[in-house]
Design a protein around this motif. Sequence first.
Motif, short mmCIF file in Angstrom:
data_model
loop_
_atom_site.label_atom_id
_atom_site.label_comp_id
_atom_site.label_asym_id
_atom_site.label_seq_id
_atom_site.Cartn_x
_atom_site.Cartn_y
_atom_site.Cartn_z
N PHE A 148 -22.83 -12.88 -3.99
CA PHE A 148 -21.53 -12.34 -3.56
C PHE A 148 -20.40 -13.23 -4.06
N GLU A 149 -20.54 -14.54 -3.87
CA GLU A 149 -19.49 -15.47 -4.29
C GLU A 149 -19.28 -15.41 -5.80
N ALA A 150 -20.36 -15.29 -6.56
CA ALA A 150 -20.25 -15.19 -8.02
C ALA A 150 -19.50 -13.92 -8.42
N ARG A 151 -19.82 -12.83 -7.77
CA ARG A 151 -19.13 -11.56 -8.09
C ARG A 151 -17.66 -11.61 -7.68
N MET A 152 -17.37 -12.30 -6.60
CA MET A 152 -15.98 -12.36 -6.15
C MET A 152 -15.13 -13.23 -7.08
N HIS A 153 -15.75 -14.20 -7.75
CA HIS A 153 -15.01 -15.01 -8.72
C HIS A 153 -14.61 -14.16 -9.92
N GLU A 154 -15.39 -13.13 -10.20
CA GLU A 154 -15.11 -12.22 -11.32
C GLU A 154 -14.18 -11.08 -10.91
N PHE A 155 -14.01 -10.86 -9.63
CA PHE A 155 -13.25 -9.72 -9.12
C PHE A 155 -11.75 -9.99 -9.22
N ASP A 156 -11.05 -9.10 -9.89
CA ASP A 156 -9.60 -9.21 -10.06
C ASP A 156 -8.94 -8.14 -9.19
N VAL A 157 -8.35 -8.56 -8.09
CA VAL A 157 -7.75 -7.63 -7.14
C VAL A 157 -6.68 -6.77 -7.81
N SER A 158 -5.82 -7.39 -8.57
CA SER A 158 -4.73 -6.65 -9.22
C SER A 158 -5.27 -5.59 -10.17
N GLU A 159 -6.27 -5.94 -10.94
CA GLU A 159 -6.88 -4.98 -11.87
C GLU A 159 -7.58 -3.86 -11.10
N PHE A 160 -8.29 -4.21 -10.04
CA PHE A 160 -8.94 -3.19 -9.21
C PHE A 160 -7.90 -2.21 -8.67
N VAL A 161 -6.81 -2.73 -8.13
CA VAL A 161 -5.77 -1.87 -7.56
C VAL A 161 -5.17 -0.97 -8.65
N SER A 162 -4.92 -1.52 -9.83
CA SER A 162 -4.38 -0.70 -10.93
C SER A 162 -5.32 0.44 -11.27
N GLN A 163 -6.60 0.12 -11.43
CA GLN A 163 -7.57 1.15 -11.79
C GLN A 163 -7.75 2.17 -10.67
N TYR A 164 -7.81 1.70 -9.44
CA TYR A 164 -8.01 2.59 -8.30
C TYR A 164 -6.83 3.54 -8.13
N ARG A 165 -5.63 3.01 -8.28
CA ARG A 165 -4.43 3.83 -8.13
C ARG A 165 -4.36 4.87 -9.25
N ALA A 166 -4.75 4.49 -10.46
CA ALA A 166 -4.76 5.44 -11.56
C ALA A 166 -5.82 6.53 -11.32
N GLU A 167 -6.98 6.10 -10.85
CA GLU A 167 -8.08 7.04 -10.57
C GLU A 167 -7.71 8.02 -9.46
N ARG A 168 -7.10 7.51 -8.41
CA ARG A 168 -6.75 8.34 -7.26
C ARG A 168 -5.43 9.08 -7.47
N ASP A 169 -4.75 8.80 -8.60
CA ASP A 169 -3.47 9.43 -8.90
C ASP A 169 -2.51 9.28 -7.73
N LEU A 170 -2.22 8.05 -7.40
CA LEU A 170 -1.35 7.77 -6.27
C LEU A 170 0.12 7.82 -6.68
N SER A 171 0.46 8.82 -7.46
CA SER A 171 1.84 8.96 -7.87
C SER A 171 2.76 9.23 -6.69
N ALA A 172 2.20 9.67 -5.56
CA ALA A 172 3.01 9.90 -4.36
C ALA A 172 3.63 8.60 -3.87
N ASP A 173 3.13 7.45 -4.36
CA ASP A 173 3.71 6.18 -3.97
C ASP A 173 5.15 6.06 -4.46
N ASP A 174 5.50 6.89 -5.43
CA ASP A 174 6.86 6.82 -5.98
C ASP A 174 7.83 7.67 -5.16
N VAL A 175 7.32 8.41 -4.19
CA VAL A 175 8.18 9.26 -3.38
C VAL A 175 9.05 8.38 -2.50
N SER A 176 10.30 8.69 -2.44
CA SER A 176 11.19 7.93 -1.57
C SER A 176 12.19 8.88 -0.94
N VAL A 177 12.86 8.39 0.09
CA VAL A 177 13.88 9.20 0.75
C VAL A 177 15.14 9.16 -0.06
#
Length: 177
Positions: A148-177
Motif C-alpha cells: 500500500f505504501e509503495a503504491r501511495m508513493h506512486e499515486f498523484d492526487v492532482s493527476e487522479f483528480v484531473s483524470q477523474y473529473r475528465a472521465e466524469r465530465d464534471l463540467s457542471a463545476d463551472d456553473v456559477s451564480v
Amino acid sequence: MTQPQVPGGGGETLELPCGEDIDVRRLDLGMREYECDCGGSHAVVMDVHPPERFLPDFLVSVLREAVETTSEEMPEFGTAHLMGMVLEEFPGEVASADVSDDGDVGAGIVWMTDFDARRLHEIVVELVVELMEHAVSHADADSAIAEFEARMHEFDVSEFVSQYRAERDLSADDVSV
C-alpha cells in the motif's frame, strides 16, 4: 454561521468563510462552484450529491462496507461523511447550513468552502487516502502495508483528480451564480 430569516422571506443566509453572505436559495442542485463577490470561487456541496462526485464507484462501495457510521439519519457512508472529514480538517474554511426545512433548496445540508471545487476534490481524495492508510496500518500483514505504501508513493492526487473529473465530465463545476 447561518441566520434564520422571516418565514417566506427568502430562506437561510449562509456566511461564507470569506465573510460574504449568500441566500441558500440562490444555489441549485447542479451547482458545484459559486463565483463570489469576494472575487473567489467557493466549492458548493449538498448532501444529495453522491460521493461518486469525488470517488470512483468501487471505492465508495468499499468505504460503505468498511466504514461504520453511527448516525441513524445517515446510516450509509456518503457525501456528508466526506464533508465531515473536510470540516474536521479545515474548520474555518467550510461553512454549512441545515436547510432541510426549506423545500425550495432541494437539499438537507449545504456546505461551501473557501477553496474552489477542484481543490476541494483534491482534499477529499487526500483525506480518503489518509483514512485508507490508517486502516491498512492496522493490518497484520506487513506485506500489505508495504505494498500500500509503495503504491501511495506512486499515486498523484492532482493527476487522479484531473483524470477523474475528465472521465466524469464534471463540467457542471463551472456553473456559477
